[in-house]
Design a protein around this motif. Structure first.
Motif, PDB file in Angstrom:
ATOM      1  N   GLN A  28       0.827  -1.200   0.000  1.00  0.00           N
ATOM      2  CA  GLN A  28       0.000   0.000   0.000  1.00  0.00           C
ATOM      3  C   GLN A  28       0.863   1.252   0.000  1.00  0.00           C
ATOM      4  O   GLN A  28       1.989   1.279   0.484  1.00  0.00           O
ATOM      5  N   ARG A  29       0.326   2.306  -0.585  1.00  0.00           N
ATOM      6  CA  ARG A  29       0.885   3.647  -0.446  1.00  0.00           C
ATOM      7  C   ARG A  29      -0.297   4.535  -0.100  1.00  0.00           C
ATOM      8  O   ARG A  29      -1.328   4.465  -0.776  1.00  0.00           O
ATOM      9  N   SER A  30      -0.158   5.346   0.949  1.00  0.00           N
ATOM     10  CA  SER A  30      -1.230   6.290   1.247  1.00  0.00           C
ATOM     11  C   SER A  30      -0.607   7.588   1.712  1.00  0.00           C
ATOM     12  O   SER A  30       0.427   7.584   2.366  1.00  0.00           O
ATOM     13  N   HIS A  31      -1.200   8.677   1.304  1.00  0.00           N
ATOM     14  CA  HIS A  31      -0.658   9.992   1.648  1.00  0.00           C
ATOM     15  C   HIS A  31      -1.777  11.017   1.634  1.00  0.00           C
ATOM     16  O   HIS A  31      -2.813  10.799   1.009  1.00  0.00           O
ATOM     17  N   TYR A  32      -1.552  12.118   2.332  1.00  0.00           N
ATOM     18  CA  TYR A  32      -2.610  13.111   2.446  1.00  0.00           C
ATOM     19  C   TYR A  32      -2.048  14.518   2.499  1.00  0.00           C
ATOM     20  O   TYR A  32      -0.863  14.713   2.780  1.00  0.00           O
ATOM     21  N   VAL A  33      -2.909  15.480   2.185  1.00  0.00           N
ATOM     22  CA  VAL A  33      -2.628  16.885   2.475  1.00  0.00           C
ATOM     23  C   VAL A  33      -3.866  17.443   3.166  1.00  0.00           C
ATOM     24  O   VAL A  33      -4.991  16.999   2.901  1.00  0.00           O
ATOM     25  N   ILE A  34      -3.620  18.382   4.086  1.00  0.00           N
ATOM     26  CA  ILE A  34      -4.753  19.049   4.729  1.00  0.00           C
ATOM     27  C   ILE A  34      -5.161  20.187   3.798  1.00  0.00           C
ATOM     28  O   ILE A  34      -4.450  21.186   3.675  1.00  0.00           O
ATOM     29  N   SER A  35      -6.261  19.999   3.103  1.00  0.00           N
ATOM     30  CA  SER A  35      -6.632  20.984   2.085  1.00  0.00           C
ATOM     31  C   SER A  35      -7.402  22.155   2.682  1.00  0.00           C
ATOM     32  O   SER A  35      -7.517  23.207   2.063  1.00  0.00           O
ATOM     33  N   ASP A  36      -7.930  21.959   3.895  1.00  0.00           N
ATOM     34  CA  ASP A  36      -8.541  23.084   4.614  1.00  0.00           C
ATOM     35  C   ASP A  36      -8.261  22.875   6.093  1.00  0.00           C
ATOM     36  O   ASP A  36      -8.739  21.901   6.691  1.00  0.00           O
ATOM     37  N   GLY A  37      -7.475  23.764   6.660  1.00  0.00           N
ATOM     38  CA  GLY A  37      -7.115  23.629   8.077  1.00  0.00           C
ATOM     39  C   GLY A  37      -7.712  24.737   8.936  1.00  0.00           C
ATOM     40  O   GLY A  37      -7.215  25.018  10.024  1.00  0.00           O
ATOM     41  N   GLY A  38      -8.779  25.364   8.458  1.00  0.00           N
ATOM     42  CA  GLY A  38      -9.392  26.462   9.201  1.00  0.00           C
ATOM     43  C   GLY A  38      -8.910  27.807   8.699  1.00  0.00           C
ATOM     44  O   GLY A  38      -8.112  27.870   7.751  1.00  0.00           O
ATOM     45  N   ASP A  39      -9.399  28.880   9.311  1.00  0.00           N
ATOM     46  CA  ASP A  39      -9.107  30.221   8.779  1.00  0.00           C
ATOM     47  C   ASP A  39      -8.067  30.977   9.576  1.00  0.00           C
ATOM     48  O   ASP A  39      -7.119  31.498   9.038  1.00  0.00           O
ATOM     49  N   GLN A  40      -8.277  31.059  10.908  1.00  0.00           N
ATOM     50  CA  GLN A  40      -7.323  31.785  11.750  1.00  0.00           C
ATOM     51  C   GLN A  40      -7.400  31.234  13.162  1.00  0.00           C
ATOM     52  O   GLN A  40      -8.443  30.717  13.576  1.00  0.00           O
ATOM     53  N   PRO A  41      -6.285  31.354  13.925  1.00  0.00           N
ATOM     54  CA  PRO A  41      -6.208  30.635  15.206  1.00  0.00           C
ATOM     55  C   PRO A  41      -7.262  31.035  16.237  1.00  0.00           C
ATOM     56  O   PRO A  41      -7.615  30.219  17.091  1.00  0.00           O
ATOM     57  N   ASN A  42      -7.763  32.257  16.185  1.00  0.00           N
ATOM     58  CA  ASN A  42      -8.687  32.655  17.253  1.00  0.00           C
ATOM     59  C   ASN A  42     -10.132  32.240  16.995  1.00  0.00           C
ATOM     60  O   ASN A  42     -11.024  32.575  17.757  1.00  0.00           O
ATOM     61  N   VAL A  43     -10.363  31.515  15.908  1.00  0.00           N
ATOM     62  CA  VAL A  43     -11.699  30.967  15.640  1.00  0.00           C
ATOM     63  C   VAL A  43     -11.587  29.447  15.594  1.00  0.00           C
ATOM     64  O   VAL A  43     -10.826  28.907  14.789  1.00  0.00           O
ATOM     65  N   VAL A  44     -12.314  28.776  16.463  1.00  0.00           N
ATOM     66  CA  VAL A  44     -12.304  27.300  16.406  1.00  0.00           C
ATOM     67  C   VAL A  44     -12.799  26.883  15.019  1.00  0.00           C
ATOM     68  O   VAL A  44     -13.886  27.307  14.607  1.00  0.00           O
ATOM     69  N   PRO A  45     -11.982  26.119  14.271  1.00  0.00           N
ATOM     70  CA  PRO A  45     -12.383  25.804  12.889  1.00  0.00           C
ATOM     71  C   PRO A  45     -13.667  24.971  12.838  1.00  0.00           C
ATOM     72  O   PRO A  45     -13.696  23.841  13.326  1.00  0.00           O
ATOM     73  N   SER A  46     -14.696  25.546  12.240  1.00  0.00           N
ATOM     74  CA  SER A  46     -15.955  24.800  12.105  1.00  0.00           C
ATOM     75  C   SER A  46     -15.882  23.867  10.908  1.00  0.00           C
ATOM     76  O   SER A  46     -16.637  22.915  10.804  1.00  0.00           O
ATOM     77  N   LYS A  47     -14.967  24.162   9.989  1.00  0.00           N
ATOM     78  CA  LYS A  47     -14.812  23.301   8.813  1.00  0.00           C
ATOM     79  C   LYS A  47     -13.336  22.999   8.593  1.00  0.00           C
ATOM     80  O   LYS A  47     -12.484  23.878   8.769  1.00  0.00           O
ATOM     81  N   ALA A  48     -13.048  21.765   8.223  1.00  0.00           N
ATOM     82  CA  ALA A  48     -11.687  21.375   7.863  1.00  0.00           C
ATOM     83  C   ALA A  48     -11.783  20.170   6.941  1.00  0.00           C
ATOM     84  O   ALA A  48     -12.777  19.445   6.962  1.00  0.00           O
ATOM     85  N   ALA A  49     -10.747  19.993   6.134  1.00  0.00           N
ATOM     86  CA  ALA A  49     -10.783  18.876   5.183  1.00  0.00           C
ATOM     87  C   ALA A  49      -9.397  18.279   5.009  1.00  0.00           C
ATOM     88  O   ALA A  49      -8.387  18.982   5.074  1.00  0.00           O
ATOM     89  N   VAL A  50      -9.364  16.964   4.801  1.00  0.00           N
ATOM     90  CA  VAL A  50      -8.105  16.286   4.507  1.00  0.00           C
ATOM     91  C   VAL A  50      -8.323  15.400   3.287  1.00  0.00           C
ATOM     92  O   VAL A  50      -9.355  14.758   3.150  1.00  0.00           O
ATOM     93  N   TRP A  51      -7.321  15.428   2.411  1.00  0.00           N
ATOM     94  CA  TRP A  51      -7.441  14.777   1.098  1.00  0.00           C
ATOM     95  C   TRP A  51      -6.445  13.622   1.032  1.00  0.00           C
ATOM     96  O   TRP A  51      -5.245  13.831   1.155  1.00  0.00           O
TER      97      TRP A  51
END
Ligand SMILES: [Zn+2]
Length: 562
Positions: A267-290
């Motif tokens: 197997q080969r598996s790998h990822y990038v975090i394509s959405d890690g939130g907007d800015q540190p003082n806002v708890v990220p309501s959305k995030a994505a990993v590809w």
């Protein structure tokens, strides 16, 4: 004296009278009409050398990422339309996909190659060290700028002979859009664009002139984006009111990296975090990993994918978030057709490798040194043998399992190869033993190395097209292999379903940012013979220390070639 002149003339004159052609052609060519027309195709490819160079250099300068190949699309379809091809645009809902057909009746032969490039791989051609054209911009760090040049020149050479001799058949040219995202070819198949095709020749850049048949020994994959959703809150004022989607992404990755130890070595598996939130003082309501999940067979890919979904479920549970996933691309492991590969390899042997100049070799060896490659002997000097099925290659036993030497990569040409007889022709436009998907793989791609590799490939391809057009038994044998051997036990089940659509929005933003910066560097063949000339690059360009380094080892016996 007079007598001597008379003697010389009496020997020379009949030779001159019978024509030079005979001298150049191998013995017996007149008795073999196929050999004769193949020699004419080779000459026609040679006559199109400059055209091949121009197409190659043009695509190199466009440097377009997957799904955003608009300039490439316009340039190639305009060119083919002028050459008399009928163009079908926006294939499978992809704005940059097209099919160009010419001719009529059977056989229908599909001829394809990828066109997209690599993020952050911008590089000046002919320069043996990192020197981007536009810093941070995409670039052809794989060499997908070359295959269409090869295919078009081969197809046009064959087309002119088909017209002259009224040879029936249809040539169908097409691009591998977004190959780096394995984003297009399974959709072409699903949507029926290859339904009436008898055979497919695909071309891919390599560092030798070769082809293969059987199990290609590579991985298939499914490309999946996991979207997590939680709820936002002031990250300092009321963090207990937030549910972090980014926490879920991080926990999914941790979970996967623990699981990795207990997965099969194939197997080969790998990822990038394509959405890690907007800015540190806002708890990220959305995030994505590809993720790319790669394995050796369809059931194993499915199993890996299911393990990925479970891991995402676990991460969502731990963080009180929700998740959805979307399939962005897919590819089967490749399996290529034996009779067509053998026909191609016979032609490859007749063409042979290009003659490299000392400048070509200097660039190649300096680049290999710069990248600390294991091979330091420059460009290939010996033709590779035909690639054999991975299953018949030497095996090694580990922990009760049998392994064969494998390559981890994937190409969605596999989905076409499981739907009709298909082969991949590799041609020597790149430098051996570079990292791949890297700026250094762009170094040779608009230089005489690439140009010579394309011409050699185009000759082999043109000859094989003539085989397919003029020897119907090859296509018959190809389908017999496909039906009785390849798909006897293993049937093709797509990894995408009818509800998936090509992810044409990918790379939109990056290309919008870089296009204005790349535009001033687009190749202008009306003013410059080559792209190297336009950029004012001395071929090859090496640093002084690189030259000195190569001088030092010149007298040592280093392995040469591949
Ligand atoms: Zn590729």
């Amino acid at each position: 004296m007079k007598r001597t002149i008379y003697l010389i003339l009496s020997v020379l004159l009949p030779l001159l009278a019978t024509g030079q052609r005979k001298v150049k052609q191998p013995a017996g060519i007149d008795r073999d009409p196929l050999a004769k027309i193949k020699a004419e195709a080779v000459a026609a490819v040679d006559a199109r050398k400059d055209q091949a160079q121009q197409i190659n250099d043009m695509l190199f300068s466009f440097s377009e990422l997957g799904f955003q190949e608009q300039e490439t699309f316009t340039y190639l379809t305009t060119l083919l339309e002028k050459e008399g091809f009928t163009i079908q645009k926006n294939i499978s809902g992809m704005p940059t996909a097209w099919i160009a057909t010419w001719g009529s009746g059977k056989p229908v032969i599909a001829i394809g190659s990828d066109v997209d490039c690599i993020p952050k791989a911008s590089q000046k051609p002919g320069v043996a060290y990192k020197d981007p054209i536009v810093d941070g911009a995409p670039g052809h760090g794989e060499g997908h700028n070359s295959g269409q040049a090869l295919n078009i020149v081969a197809a046009l050479a064959v087309k002119q002979l088909m017209e002259r001799d009224k040879i029936p058949g249809t040539l169908m040219l097409w691009p591998g859009v977004a190959e780096e995202l394995v984003g297009a070819k399974a959709f072409y198949i699903r949507d029926g664009y290859f339904k009436n095709v008898d055979a497919c020749i695909f071309t891919h850049v390599g560092d030798n002139l070769t082809t293969s048949y059987g199990d290609a020994g590579n991985n298939g994959l499914v490309s999946v984006k996991f979207n997590f959703e939680g709820s936002a809150a002031h990250a300092a004022g009321a963090p207990w009111r937030g549910k972090s989607a980014l926490d879920a992404v991080e926990l999914m990755n941790i979970g996967w990296n623990y699981r990795r130890e207990h997965l099969e070595l194939t197997q080969r598996s790998h990822y990038v975090i394509s959405d890690g939130g907007d800015q540190p003082n806002v708890v990220p309501s959305k995030a994505a990993v590809w993720y790319y999940f790669r394995e050796r067979s369809y059931p194993k890919i499915k199993k890996l994918f299911e393990a990925g979904i479970k891991t995402a479920e676990g991460a969502a549970l731990m963080t009180d978030t929700k998740f959805t996933y979307e399939i962005l691309g897919s590819a089967w492991p490749g399996h290529f057709n034996k009779p067509i590969a053998e026909a191609m390899y016979n032609n490859i042997r007749k063409v042979g490798l290009p003659t490299w100049s000392p400048e070509d070799q200097l660039l190649a060896r300096a680049t290999q040194k710069e990248l600390q490659a294991r091979k330091t002997g420059g460009l290939a000097m010996k033709l590779d043998s035909i690639g054999l099925p991975a299953g018949t290659a030497p095996t090694m036993i580990m922990g009760g399992q049998t392994f064969v030497p494998l390559t981890g990569g994937s190409d969605d040409i596999a989905d076409i190869s499981w739907s009709l007889p298909t082969i991949v022709l590799r041609y020597p436009s790149n430098i051996p033993d570079l990292p791949g998907h890297h700026w250094s793989n762009a170094i040779s791609m608009a230089t005489p190395i690439a140009h010579k590799g394309i011409v050699a490939g185009a000759k082999a391809e043109a000859m094989t097209l003539l085989d397919l057009l003029l020897k119907p038994e090859i296509i018959k044998e190809a389908w017999a292999y496909y039906t009785n051997e390849q798909t006897k036990e293993q049937k093709y089940t797509p990894l995408i379903s009818p509800k998936e659509f090509p992810a044409v929005y990918l790379n939109q933003k990056i290309m919008a940012d870089f296009k204005p910066k790349l535009k001033p560097y687009y190749y202008d063949p009306t003013r410059y013979k080559t792209y190297l000339e336009q950029l004012g690059i001395k071929y090859p360009t090496l640093r002084d220390d690189q030259r000195a380094d190569l001088e030092k080892i010149k007298d040592n016996k280093e392995p040469t070639g591949k």
